[in-house]
Design a protein around this motif. Structure first.
Motif, PDB file in Angstrom:
ATOM      1  N   SER A   1       0.829  -1.215   0.000  1.00 47.01           N
ATOM      2  CA  SER A   1       0.000   0.000   0.000  1.00 47.01           C
ATOM      3  C   SER A   1       0.861   1.261   0.000  1.00 47.01           C
ATOM      4  O   SER A   1       0.445   2.310  -0.513  1.00 47.01           O
ATOM      5  CB  SER A   1      -0.939   0.007   1.204  1.00 47.01           C
ATOM      6  OG  SER A   1      -0.256   0.325   2.406  1.00 47.01           O
ATOM      7  N   LEU A   2       2.054   1.186   0.579  1.00 47.47           N
ATOM      8  CA  LEU A   2       2.942   2.351   0.609  1.00 47.47           C
ATOM      9  C   LEU A   2       3.368   2.757  -0.798  1.00 47.47           C
ATOM     10  O   LEU A   2       3.559   3.942  -1.078  1.00 47.47           O
ATOM     11  CB  LEU A   2       4.167   2.059   1.471  1.00 47.47           C
ATOM     12  CG  LEU A   2       3.918   1.808   2.959  1.00 47.47           C
ATOM     13  CD1 LEU A   2       5.232   1.533   3.682  1.00 47.47           C
ATOM     14  CD2 LEU A   2       3.188   2.975   3.607  1.00 47.47           C
ATOM     15  N   ALA A   3       3.531   1.767  -1.684  1.00 48.82           N
ATOM     16  CA  ALA A   3       3.882   2.083  -3.073  1.00 48.82           C
ATOM     17  C   ALA A   3       2.740   2.846  -3.735  1.00 48.82           C
ATOM     18  O   ALA A   3       2.964   3.812  -4.483  1.00 48.82           O
ATOM     19  CB  ALA A   3       4.186   0.801  -3.846  1.00 48.82           C
ATOM     20  N   GLY A   4       1.500   2.425  -3.468  1.00 49.78           N
ATOM     21  CA  GLY A   4       0.346   3.141  -4.005  1.00 49.78           C
ATOM     22  C   GLY A   4       0.277   4.564  -3.483  1.00 49.78           C
ATOM     23  O   GLY A   4      -0.042   5.502  -4.228  1.00 49.78           O
ATOM     24  N   LEU A   5       0.586   4.730  -2.199  1.00 44.07           N
ATOM     25  CA  LEU A   5       0.600   6.072  -1.609  1.00 44.07           C
ATOM     26  C   LEU A   5       1.672   6.936  -2.272  1.00 44.07           C
ATOM     27  O   LEU A   5       1.414   8.106  -2.605  1.00 44.07           O
ATOM     28  CB  LEU A   5       0.852   5.975  -0.104  1.00 44.07           C
ATOM     29  CG  LEU A   5       1.069   7.293   0.633  1.00 44.07           C
ATOM     30  CD1 LEU A   5      -0.169   8.176   0.544  1.00 44.07           C
ATOM     31  CD2 LEU A   5       1.453   7.046   2.096  1.00 44.07           C
ATOM     32  N   ALA A   6       2.865   6.380  -2.463  1.00 46.44           N
ATOM     33  CA  ALA A   6       3.952   7.151  -3.074  1.00 46.44           C
ATOM     34  C   ALA A   6       3.568   7.626  -4.469  1.00 46.44           C
ATOM     35  O   ALA A   6       3.774   8.792  -4.828  1.00 46.44           O
ATOM     36  CB  ALA A   6       5.223   6.312  -3.124  1.00 46.44           C
ATOM     37  N   GLY A   7       3.003   6.731  -5.271  1.00 45.76           N
ATOM     38  CA  GLY A   7       2.579   7.122  -6.615  1.00 45.76           C
ATOM     39  C   GLY A   7       1.458   8.133  -6.599  1.00 45.76           C
ATOM     40  O   GLY A   7       1.454   9.109  -7.367  1.00 45.76           O
TER      41      GLY A   7
ATOM     42  N   LEU B   1      -4.768   5.514  -7.692  1.00 43.06           N
ATOM     43  CA  LEU B   1      -3.690   5.053  -6.815  1.00 43.06           C
ATOM     44  C   LEU B   1      -3.998   5.335  -5.348  1.00 43.06           C
ATOM     45  O   LEU B   1      -3.690   4.504  -4.479  1.00 43.06           O
ATOM     46  CB  LEU B   1      -2.374   5.708  -7.215  1.00 43.06           C
ATOM     47  CG  LEU B   1      -1.732   5.175  -8.501  1.00 43.06           C
ATOM     48  CD1 LEU B   1      -0.454   5.939  -8.820  1.00 43.06           C
ATOM     49  CD2 LEU B   1      -1.430   3.685  -8.380  1.00 43.06           C
ATOM     50  N   MET B   2      -4.576   6.479  -5.059  1.00 41.58           N
ATOM     51  CA  MET B   2      -4.877   6.801  -3.664  1.00 41.58           C
ATOM     52  C   MET B   2      -5.972   5.894  -3.100  1.00 41.58           C
ATOM     53  O   MET B   2      -5.860   5.385  -1.978  1.00 41.58           O
ATOM     54  CB  MET B   2      -5.292   8.271  -3.543  1.00 41.58           C
ATOM     55  CG  MET B   2      -4.169   9.256  -3.814  1.00 41.58           C
ATOM     56  SD  MET B   2      -2.764   9.125  -2.667  1.00 41.58           S
ATOM     57  CE  MET B   2      -3.460   9.879  -1.196  1.00 41.58           C
ATOM     58  N   LEU B   3      -7.038   5.686  -3.889  1.00 39.50           N
ATOM     59  CA  LEU B   3      -8.161   4.891  -3.388  1.00 39.50           C
ATOM     60  C   LEU B   3      -7.960   3.399  -3.594  1.00 39.50           C
ATOM     61  O   LEU B   3      -8.288   2.590  -2.728  1.00 39.50           O
ATOM     62  CB  LEU B   3      -9.460   5.347  -4.060  1.00 39.50           C
ATOM     63  CG  LEU B   3      -9.918   6.765  -3.714  1.00 39.50           C
ATOM     64  CD1 LEU B   3     -11.136   7.163  -4.539  1.00 39.50           C
ATOM     65  CD2 LEU B   3     -10.227   6.894  -2.226  1.00 39.50           C
ATOM     66  N   GLY B   4      -7.416   3.012  -4.759  1.00 37.17           N
ATOM     67  CA  GLY B   4      -7.232   1.598  -5.037  1.00 37.17           C
ATOM     68  C   GLY B   4      -5.881   1.072  -4.603  1.00 37.17           C
ATOM     69  O   GLY B   4      -5.785   0.005  -3.981  1.00 37.17           O
ATOM     70  N   GLY B   5      -4.810   1.820  -4.919  1.00 33.35           N
ATOM     71  CA  GLY B   5      -3.468   1.354  -4.616  1.00 33.35           C
ATOM     72  C   GLY B   5      -3.055   1.512  -3.168  1.00 33.35           C
ATOM     73  O   GLY B   5      -2.217   0.752  -2.670  1.00 33.35           O
TER      74      GLY B   5
END
Length: 452
Positions: A158-164, A195-199
């Protein structure tokens, strides 16, 4: 009658930070939720017109940054060290992230509302810095853990999704007034939201829900590990695939394939959650269960509508997309937040206020810290507001949108009244610290406690 203390292996342990760290984020999230409840009836009709208006963006980010991000950050600082049995990498930096996030929010919403470009740029930089620092603290904590299970990998991915997501968000904020993105703006906005909601949110919520639901139901051993790993892969790859395909204008078949992967991941998550509740060993009414099930259903609905819209080639200005965002943002994330807040917040307050007294005098059970009938009434109003809002957004009916906003606002009002009742128990006797309370709760703890 004496109520036995809780088992600290659940939501707290010696590895957890002092309670002031998660509590300040939770308080910020609840304050933002008060504003959400007040503006729901007025904001939903605006949302039906699309995302271009600054006030719509302000409302959306009040939910994402003000409520969801604040609660997730606070919950992460509390739960990640417990899940990993590893102390938080830096409690001091965790506190810094709070002030960066708070200051950024104070500037961000007036900047969006009044189209104040310097305020948007400055606030975006503060928010980006705070989220990046949060990401670093959690990432280092995960790296230090002696072992990492499927829940830990949900958190890490999830941190990767947050970073993107925050990177695209910063670009969009800096684009305000300058317009250097040109025709890329809508595509980056769609990628940012995905990315914020799904990733980030959906992936993190999946892992945390497995741990919390299993613990609350005493059914942790009934979680299917292969299905959990498959759900993680499908959800993360689907979210990243959709985001990248949108940003890069990939061919529609690739976009559709990624959206179907995201849908499959959400369906597996909903199935796992329903299974855990079905085979639960701790029976009796539990207010968090209907919230969690509605959240899972909303996640599946959002993913299904996303896939259907992409398959049909629905244009960017269609009414479908505000509905997808509504179901993911409010239906999935904020419904789950309410349900799990009833369990997490009550436990932490109980730990601080009553653990030192357990075994010496009667202390209340967790469910006695708030009104259960009010919680059920709030869930009913909130749940009614979700399909009403869907109908209002699809039909672009201001009246139906206002009715949906009123129903959702009443649901939030019931929840917030209970939050206030829980918070009224917060103050611990003089001289009681988190570690002393935790030590007291461990001393002679029997098999069952107030979580029962």
């Amino acid at each position: 009658m004496t109520v036995a203390p809780p088992r600290p292996t659940g939501i707290s342990s010696a590895h957890a930070p002092d309670l002031d760290l998660p509590a300040r984020f939770m308080a910020l999230g609840m304050a933002a939720l008060v504003l959400v409840a007040l503006v729901f009836p007025f904001a939903l009709p605006l949302l039906a017109r699309g995302f271009a208006a600054p006030r719509v963006l302000a409302f959306v980010h009040l939910n994402t940054l003000g409520v969801i991000a604040a609660v997730i950050m606070g919950a992460s600082y509390q739960l990640v060290p417990v899940v990993l049995q590893t102390p938080l990498a830096s409690v001091a930096l965790g506190r810094v992230t709070f002030w960066l996030h708070l200051t950024g929010l104070v500037l961000f919403f007036p900047g969006l509302w009044f189209a104040w470009t310097p305020g948007v740029g400055a606030s975006a930089t503060l928010l980006f810095s705070g989220l990046l620092l949060y990401l670093g603290v959690i990432a280092v904590t995960i790296a230090r853990a002696p072992r990492r299970d499927v829940v830990a990998w949900h958190i890490a991915v999830s941190l990767a999704g947050l970073a993107g997501g925050v990177t695209l968000g910063l670009l969009l904020a800096l684009n305000e007034g300058a317009g250097f993105l040109g025709g890329l703006t809508l595509r980056l906005m769609a990628g940012h939201a995905t990315l914020m909601l799904g990733g980030w949110v959906a992936v993190l919520l999946g892992g945390v829900s497995y741990r919390l639901a299993g613990m609350f139901t005493l059914a942790e051993d009934r979680l299917s590990q292969p299905v959990a790993w498959l759900e993680l892969a499908l959800t993360a790859l689907g979210a990243w695939g959709v985001a990248l395909a949108l940003v890069l204008s990939a061919p529609r078949p690739l976009l559709l394939l990624a959206s179907l992967a995201l849908l499959a991941g959400q369906a597996l998550f909903a199935g796992q959650l329903a299974h855990l509740y079905h085979v639960r060993r701790r029976r009796g009414p539990d207010v968090h269960i209907p919230f969690a099930l509605v959240a899972a259903a909303a996640g599946v609905a959002a993913a299904a509508l996303l896939a259907g819209g992409l398959a049909a080639g629905t244009g960017p200005g269609a009414r479908l997309w505000p509905l997808v965002v509504w179901l993911a943002l409010v239906g999935l994330a904020e419904t789950a937040i309410q349900g799990f807040f009833y369990k997490i917040a009550t436990f932490l307050v109980w730990l601080r206020r009553y653990a030192p007294q357990a075994g010496k005098r009667r202390v209340p059970k967790l469910e006695e810290l708030y009104g259960q009938q009010l919680a059920r009434a709030g869930w009913a109003c909130w749940t009614l507001g979700l399909p009403l809002a869907a109908a209002g957004l699809l039909s672009a009916s201001p009246l139906v949108c206002r009715l949906a906003g009123l129903a959702a606002g009443l649901g939030l009002a019931a929840f917030l009244i209970n939050v206030a009742r829980i918070a009224a128990h917060w103050r611990a006797p003089s001289g009681i610290t988190h570690q002393r309370a935790l030590g007291s709760s461990r001393a002679g703890a029997p098999e069952k406690g107030p979580l029962s």
